[in-house]
Design an enzyme around this catalytic site. Structure first.
Site, PDB file in Angstrom:
ATOM      1  N   GLU A 190       7.346 -22.258   7.896  1.00 52.22           N
ATOM      2  CA  GLU A 190       7.645 -21.344   8.994  1.00 52.22           C
ATOM      3  C   GLU A 190       8.613 -21.959  10.000  1.00 52.22           C
ATOM      4  O   GLU A 190       9.234 -21.237  10.792  1.00 52.22           O
ATOM      5  CB  GLU A 190       6.363 -20.922   9.711  1.00 52.22           C
ATOM      6  CG  GLU A 190       5.692 -21.999  10.520  1.00 52.22           C
ATOM      7  CD  GLU A 190       4.487 -21.470  11.276  1.00 52.22           C
ATOM      8  OE1 GLU A 190       4.541 -21.475  12.513  1.00 52.22           O
ATOM      9  OE2 GLU A 190       3.508 -21.042  10.626  1.00 52.22           O
TER      10      GLU A 190
ATOM     11  N   GLU B 237       0.809  -1.216   0.000  1.00 49.42           N
ATOM     12  CA  GLU B 237       0.000   0.000   0.000  1.00 49.42           C
ATOM     13  C   GLU B 237       0.846   1.272   0.000  1.00 49.42           C
ATOM     14  O   GLU B 237       0.329   2.365  -0.254  1.00 49.42           O
ATOM     15  CB  GLU B 237      -0.927   0.010   1.220  1.00 49.42           C
ATOM     16  CG  GLU B 237      -2.027  -1.045   1.195  1.00 49.42           C
ATOM     17  CD  GLU B 237      -3.105  -0.760   0.164  1.00 49.42           C
ATOM     18  OE1 GLU B 237      -3.086   0.333  -0.433  1.00 49.42           O
ATOM     19  OE2 GLU B 237      -3.954  -1.637  -0.052  1.00 49.42           O
TER      20      GLU B 237
END
Length: 299
Positions: A116, A85
């Site tokens: 992960e 953004e």
């Protein structure tokens, strides 16, 4: 290696939602909403740490450094969302704020299992970016123990870079290893262990503060207007006109003419109107003042 989930704050059961599956839909949503209202208050005690990080990121930007988010699952996606953004909102280069997720691009849209837990992949992903001491690393993990992130943190420390974390477990290993630890305690989730809920909301709020604060400190906001917004679609073209009109109290024709003359750069158009300068003069004045409108006008 086994993990004792009972010791993680984000994995405990929430007494307020113990019977949520028996409630009416409105009552169920009320429970969720009541829990969500706790999140912003949980962040308040960490504003000093967030401020410290904002100033560090702004300083890194001034010296050509970058903000790198890294996480797995929801945490990684939130970092990517915040990073993506920044260019349309603040006119930044895409590489100035970067989000990394365990498992790479595939993991953005679909869960990639076990990645992960690979501590070696974090350093590898940072190396691929050319991570260095000018950059700031922000590890994101609700539990505060993700091996992928811990590996990246260790590598970043080896490069003498600043390392911060956003987690909902102040006792996690990540918090112990960070230079700046932002660890709001949001309490157990409405659905036990579903950290995309309150923990995810807390992380999103903190990431909003980090980038918005750093961009304000970098001169990309004048008053409360995002004056480096890029005109990439019809809505943003109109927003540019509105921003120039709001900032200068000029009419639409004046705003449009200034934007056309300077290649649709809001800051330049604002300085042109307020200081009665040509596009070239306004551009130079902004350059002399590191892109800060107020400094340019005072000068």
């Amino acid at each position: 290696m086994s993990i004792d989930l009972s010791k993680l704050l984000t994995e405990r059961r929430n007494a307020n939602s113990a019977n949520i599956d028996t409630l009416s839909t409105e009552a169920m949503l009320t429970v969720i909403n009541n829990e969500d209202q706790l999140v912003a208050h949980a962040i308040t005690p960490y504003i000093p740490q967030i401020a410290q990080l904002v100033d560090a990121v702004a300083e890194a930007f001034r010296h050509g450094g970058r903000l790198i988010y890294i996480g797995a699952g929801t945490s990684g996606r939130l970092g990517i969302l915040d990073a993506s953004e920044c260019p349309p909102t603040f006119g930044t280069r895409p590489e100035q704020v970067v989000g990394l997720i365990a498992g790479g691009h595939t993991a953005i849209l679909k869960a990639v299992e076990n990645v992960e837990d690979n501590a070696a992949r974090g350093p590898e992903d940072l190396q691929a970016l050319g991570f260095n001491e000018r950059d700031v690393l922000v590890g994101i993990a609700a539990s505060g123990r993700t091996p992928y992130v811990l590996g990246a943190m260790e590598y970043a420390h080896q490069q003498n870079a600043l390392v911060a974390i956003v987690s909902c477990n102040p006792h996690g290993e990540m918090a112990q290893r960070a230079d700046i630890a932002i660890t709001p305690v949001v309490g157990p989730e409405v659905v036990t262990g579903s950290t995309r809920l309150k923990a995810g909301t807390a992380q999103k709020l903190v990431l909003n503060m980090i980038t918005t604060g750093a961009m304000i400190r970098s001169g990309k906001v004048y008053s409360n207007l995002m004056v480096d917004v890029e005109a990439t679609n019809a809505k943003l073209i109109e927003r540019q006109v509105s921003i120039v009109m709001e900032a200068t109290e000029c009419d639409r024709d004046t705003a449009q003419a200034a934007l056309d003359a300077c290649g649709r750069h809001c800051k330049t158009a604002i300085v042109m109107v307020l200081a009665n300068l040509s596009a070239e003069e306004a551009k130079q004045l902004l350059a002399d003042n590191n892109g800060f409108i107020r400094k340019a006008l005072n000068h």
